[in-house]
Write a protein that holds these residues in place. Structure first.
Motif, PDB file in Angstrom:
ATOM      1  N   VAL A  45       0.854  -1.186   0.000  1.00  0.00           N
ATOM      2  CA  VAL A  45       0.000   0.000   0.000  1.00  0.00           C
ATOM      3  C   VAL A  45       0.890   1.237   0.000  1.00  0.00           C
ATOM      4  CG1 VAL A  45      -1.822   1.256   1.197  1.00  0.00           C
ATOM      5  CG2 VAL A  45      -1.741  -1.232   1.355  1.00  0.00           C
ATOM      6  N   LYS A  46       0.553   2.187  -0.859  1.00  0.00           N
ATOM      7  CA  LYS A  46       1.266   3.466  -0.901  1.00  0.00           C
ATOM      8  C   LYS A  46       0.234   4.578  -0.882  1.00  0.00           C
ATOM      9  CE  LYS A  46       5.134   1.463  -3.172  1.00  0.00           C
ATOM     10  NZ  LYS A  46       5.982   1.351  -4.313  1.00  0.00           N
ATOM     11  N   ALA A  47       0.620   5.724  -0.352  1.00  0.00           N
ATOM     12  CA  ALA A  47      -0.297   6.855  -0.296  1.00  0.00           C
ATOM     13  C   ALA A  47       0.473   8.153  -0.424  1.00  0.00           C
ATOM     14  CB  ALA A  47      -1.081   6.845   1.019  1.00  0.00           C
ATOM     15  N   SER A  48      -0.205   9.162  -0.952  1.00  0.00           N
ATOM     16  CA  SER A  48       0.374  10.490  -1.080  1.00  0.00           C
ATOM     17  C   SER A  48      -0.757  11.504  -0.975  1.00  0.00           C
ATOM     18  CB  SER A  48       1.093  10.616  -2.425  1.00  0.00           C
ATOM     19  OG  SER A  48       1.818  11.813  -2.485  1.00  0.00           O
ATOM     20  N   ILE A  49      -0.418  12.704  -0.565  1.00  0.00           N
ATOM     21  CA  ILE A  49      -1.425  13.752  -0.401  1.00  0.00           C
ATOM     22  C   ILE A  49      -0.981  14.990  -1.175  1.00  0.00           C
ATOM     23  CG2 ILE A  49      -0.367  14.581   1.735  1.00  0.00           C
ATOM     24  CD1 ILE A  49      -3.268  15.188   2.703  1.00  0.00           C
ATOM     25  N   SER A  50      -1.940  15.676  -1.768  1.00  0.00           N
ATOM     26  CA  SER A  50      -1.626  16.914  -2.483  1.00  0.00           C
ATOM     27  C   SER A  50      -1.120  17.952  -1.479  1.00  0.00           C
ATOM     28  CB  SER A  50      -2.850  17.431  -3.235  1.00  0.00           C
ATOM     29  OG  SER A  50      -3.924  17.696  -2.350  1.00  0.00           O
ATOM     30  N   SER A  51      -0.295  18.858  -1.952  1.00  0.00           N
ATOM     31  CA  SER A  51       0.287  19.875  -1.059  1.00  0.00           C
ATOM     32  C   SER A  51      -0.768  20.739  -0.397  1.00  0.00           C
ATOM     33  CB  SER A  51       1.270  20.763  -1.824  1.00  0.00           C
ATOM     34  OG  SER A  51       2.400  20.021  -2.164  1.00  0.00           O
ATOM     35  N   ASP A  52      -1.894  20.947  -1.081  1.00  0.00           N
ATOM     36  CA  ASP A  52      -2.952  21.751  -0.478  1.00  0.00           C
ATOM     37  C   ASP A  52      -3.803  20.942   0.507  1.00  0.00           C
ATOM     38  OD1 ASP A  52      -4.571  20.196  -2.135  1.00  0.00           O
ATOM     39  OD2 ASP A  52      -5.258  21.890  -3.354  1.00  0.00           O
ATOM     40  N   GLY A  53      -3.520  19.638   0.634  1.00  0.00           N
ATOM     41  CA  GLY A  53      -4.208  18.792   1.602  1.00  0.00           C
ATOM     42  C   GLY A  53      -5.609  18.383   1.208  1.00  0.00           C
ATOM     43  N   GLU A  54      -6.040  18.660   0.011  1.00  0.00           N
ATOM     44  CA  GLU A  54      -7.421  18.378  -0.394  1.00  0.00           C
ATOM     45  C   GLU A  54      -7.630  16.978  -0.966  1.00  0.00           C
ATOM     46  OE1 GLU A  54     -10.215  20.222   0.147  1.00  0.00           O
ATOM     47  OE2 GLU A  54      -8.818  21.357   1.384  1.00  0.00           O
ATOM     48  N   TYR A  55      -6.579  16.374  -1.540  1.00  0.00           N
ATOM     49  CA  TYR A  55      -6.727  15.086  -2.204  1.00  0.00           C
ATOM     50  C   TYR A  55      -5.702  14.086  -1.684  1.00  0.00           C
ATOM     51  CZ  TYR A  55      -9.701  17.581  -5.442  1.00  0.00           C
ATOM     52  OH  TYR A  55     -10.714  18.335  -5.977  1.00  0.00           O
ATOM     53  N   ILE A  56      -6.136  12.823  -1.592  1.00  0.00           N
ATOM     54  CA  ILE A  56      -5.280  11.720  -1.194  1.00  0.00           C
ATOM     55  C   ILE A  56      -5.322  10.697  -2.314  1.00  0.00           C
ATOM     56  CG2 ILE A  56      -4.923   9.851   0.470  1.00  0.00           C
ATOM     57  CD1 ILE A  56      -6.508  11.646   2.486  1.00  0.00           C
ATOM     58  N   ILE A  57      -4.145  10.258  -2.741  1.00  0.00           N
ATOM     59  CA  ILE A  57      -4.071   9.211  -3.756  1.00  0.00           C
ATOM     60  C   ILE A  57      -3.467   7.982  -3.100  1.00  0.00           C
ATOM     61  CG2 ILE A  57      -1.824   9.952  -4.670  1.00  0.00           C
ATOM     62  CD1 ILE A  57      -4.697   8.681  -6.838  1.00  0.00           C
ATOM     63  N   THR A  58      -4.047   6.821  -3.356  1.00  0.00           N
ATOM     64  CA  THR A  58      -3.509   5.573  -2.834  1.00  0.00           C
ATOM     65  C   THR A  58      -3.230   4.632  -3.989  1.00  0.00           C
ATOM     66  OG1 THR A  58      -5.669   4.514  -2.564  1.00  0.00           O
ATOM     67  CG2 THR A  58      -4.812   5.757  -0.695  1.00  0.00           C
ATOM     68  N   GLY A  59      -2.262   3.781  -3.792  1.00  0.00           N
ATOM     69  CA  GLY A  59      -1.976   2.701  -4.716  1.00  0.00           C
ATOM     70  C   GLY A  59      -1.794   1.454  -3.883  1.00  0.00           C
ATOM     71  N   TYR A  60      -2.450   0.388  -4.257  1.00  0.00           N
ATOM     72  CA  TYR A  60      -2.309  -0.843  -3.500  1.00  0.00           C
ATOM     73  C   TYR A  60      -2.382  -2.041  -4.423  1.00  0.00           C
ATOM     74  CZ  TYR A  60      -7.454  -0.374  -3.432  1.00  0.00           C
ATOM     75  OH  TYR A  60      -8.767  -0.190  -3.770  1.00  0.00           O
ATOM     76  N   SER A  61      -1.690  -3.104  -4.026  1.00  0.00           N
ATOM     77  CA  SER A  61      -1.684  -4.330  -4.806  1.00  0.00           C
ATOM     78  C   SER A  61      -2.399  -5.410  -4.017  1.00  0.00           C
ATOM     79  CB  SER A  61      -0.255  -4.754  -5.123  1.00  0.00           C
ATOM     80  OG  SER A  61       0.427  -5.075  -3.940  1.00  0.00           O
ATOM     81  N   TYR A  62      -2.901  -6.383  -4.743  1.00  0.00           N
ATOM     82  CA  TYR A  62      -3.638  -7.468  -4.100  1.00  0.00           C
ATOM     83  C   TYR A  62      -3.728  -8.648  -5.057  1.00  0.00           C
ATOM     84  CZ  TYR A  62      -7.368  -5.460  -6.946  1.00  0.00           C
ATOM     85  OH  TYR A  62      -8.089  -4.968  -7.991  1.00  0.00           O
ATOM     86  N   VAL A  63      -4.096  -9.793  -4.505  1.00  0.00           N
ATOM     87  CA  VAL A  63      -4.327 -10.975  -5.322  1.00  0.00           C
ATOM     88  C   VAL A  63      -5.758 -10.890  -5.829  1.00  0.00           C
ATOM     89  CG1 VAL A  63      -4.442 -13.488  -5.346  1.00  0.00           C
ATOM     90  CG2 VAL A  63      -2.706 -12.325  -3.964  1.00  0.00           C
ATOM     91  N   CYS A  64      -5.912 -10.905  -7.155  1.00  0.00           N
ATOM     92  CA  CYS A  64      -7.257 -10.863  -7.729  1.00  0.00           C
ATOM     93  C   CYS A  64      -7.595 -12.243  -8.286  1.00  0.00           C
ATOM     94  CB  CYS A  64      -7.366  -9.744  -8.762  1.00  0.00           C
ATOM     95  SG  CYS A  64      -6.107  -9.746 -10.042  1.00  0.00           S
ATOM     96  N   ASP A  65      -8.274 -12.342  -9.370  1.00  0.00           N
ATOM     97  CA  ASP A  65      -8.752 -13.611  -9.932  1.00  0.00           C
ATOM     98  C   ASP A  65      -7.657 -14.651 -10.109  1.00  0.00           C
ATOM     99  OD1 ASP A  65     -11.233 -12.380 -10.176  1.00  0.00           O
ATOM    100  OD2 ASP A  65     -10.729 -11.613 -12.167  1.00  0.00           O
ATOM    101  N   ASN A  66      -7.940 -15.880  -9.690  1.00  0.00           N
ATOM    102  CA  ASN A  66      -7.076 -17.040  -9.920  1.00  0.00           C
ATOM    103  C   ASN A  66      -5.612 -16.796  -9.567  1.00  0.00           C
ATOM    104  OD1 ASN A  66      -9.296 -18.497 -10.969  1.00  0.00           O
ATOM    105  ND2 ASN A  66      -9.024 -17.474 -12.928  1.00  0.00           N
ATOM    106  N   ASP A  67      -5.377 -16.212  -8.426  1.00  0.00           N
ATOM    107  CA  ASP A  67      -4.024 -15.942  -7.937  1.00  0.00           C
ATOM    108  C   ASP A  67      -3.225 -15.009  -8.830  1.00  0.00           C
ATOM    109  OD1 ASP A  67      -4.378 -17.403  -5.624  1.00  0.00           O
ATOM    110  OD2 ASP A  67      -3.711 -19.259  -6.556  1.00  0.00           O
ATOM    111  N   GLU A  68      -3.886 -14.223  -9.672  1.00  0.00           N
ATOM    112  CA  GLU A  68      -3.209 -13.186 -10.435  1.00  0.00           C
ATOM    113  C   GLU A  68      -3.096 -11.954  -9.546  1.00  0.00           C
ATOM    114  OE1 GLU A  68      -4.061 -13.222 -14.970  1.00  0.00           O
ATOM    115  OE2 GLU A  68      -5.968 -13.386 -13.928  1.00  0.00           O
ATOM    116  N   TYR A  69      -2.172 -11.071  -9.903  1.00  0.00           N
ATOM    117  CA  TYR A  69      -1.985  -9.860  -9.125  1.00  0.00           C
ATOM    118  C   TYR A  69      -2.597  -8.663  -9.843  1.00  0.00           C
ATOM    119  CZ  TYR A  69       1.223 -12.413  -6.189  1.00  0.00           C
ATOM    120  OH  TYR A  69       1.769 -13.312  -5.322  1.00  0.00           O
ATOM    121  N   CYS A  70      -3.169  -7.771  -9.055  1.00  0.00           N
ATOM    122  CA  CYS A  70      -3.748  -6.545  -9.585  1.00  0.00           C
ATOM    123  C   CYS A  70      -3.240  -5.374  -8.753  1.00  0.00           C
ATOM    124  CB  CYS A  70      -5.273  -6.574  -9.509  1.00  0.00           C
ATOM    125  SG  CYS A  70      -6.014  -7.760 -10.642  1.00  0.00           S
ATOM    126  N   GLY A  71      -3.251  -4.215  -9.353  1.00  0.00           N
ATOM    127  CA  GLY A  71      -2.914  -2.988  -8.658  1.00  0.00           C
ATOM    128  C   GLY A  71      -4.049  -1.999  -8.853  1.00  0.00           C
TER     129      GLY A  71
END
Length: 160
Positions: A45-71
């Motif tokens: 899991v990764k996260a970042s916030i805009s300098s003005d503090g209004e927006y948060i962006i996240t990126g995360y990975s996980y196991v999706c269908d049939n043991d494939e990986y998704c982000g």
């Protein structure tokens, strides 16, 4: 530190498998999160916030269908626990190299994936404004985007 200095400060904390947002209106060891967002089957899991503090962006990975990986990349308003939008990408083997960045005012979001793809998003849509695929590499990790950054005005993206 005087509490008047801490009042405008907002602290956003990413913990294990849940996105947790704290507001620091006053310094208190018992401070409760403003909101949280559960993320299931997460590897990274990764996260970042805009300098003005209004927006948060996240990126995360996980196991999706049939043991494939998704982000997934998801954009939040600071005071809302439901994403404004999210974008999913299947990765070659795993998405531990997912990388995200947000412009100062939150207008632009850059995301790089282990699938060798680099995307630029606007804050209003999960449809990429632009994308680029790294190609021509001969060794295992070549092409996987492990780091991305965006200039304050959103005019430049760097990735590696």
């Amino acid at each position: 530190m005087p509490s008047t200095i801490m009042n405008p400060l907002r602290i956003f904390l990413l913990a294990a498998l849940i996105l947790v947002v704290f507001g620091m209106d006053n310094v208190d060891a018992e401070k409760e999160p403003e909101w949280s967002f559960p993320i299931d089957n997460t590897g990274y899991v990764k996260a970042s916030i805009s300098s003005d503090g209004e927006y948060i962006i996240t990126g995360y990975s996980y196991v999706c269908d049939n043991d494939e990986y998704c982000g997934t990349v998801a954009l939040f308003k600071r005071n809302e626990s439901t994403p404004l939008w999210s974008y999913d990408e299947k990765c070659k083997s795993s998405c531990e190299y997912l990388s995200i960045a947000i412009s100062d005012d939150g207008t632009y979001i850059a995301a790089g994936f282990a699938s060798s793809k680099l995307y630029l998003f606007g804050k209003d849509s999960s449809t990429p404004l632009w994308n680029y695929t790294v190609s021509g590499c001969a060794y295992a990790y070549c092409g996987k985007i492990t780091s991305v950054d965006i200039s304050a005005d959103g005019e430049y993206i760097v990735a590696g």
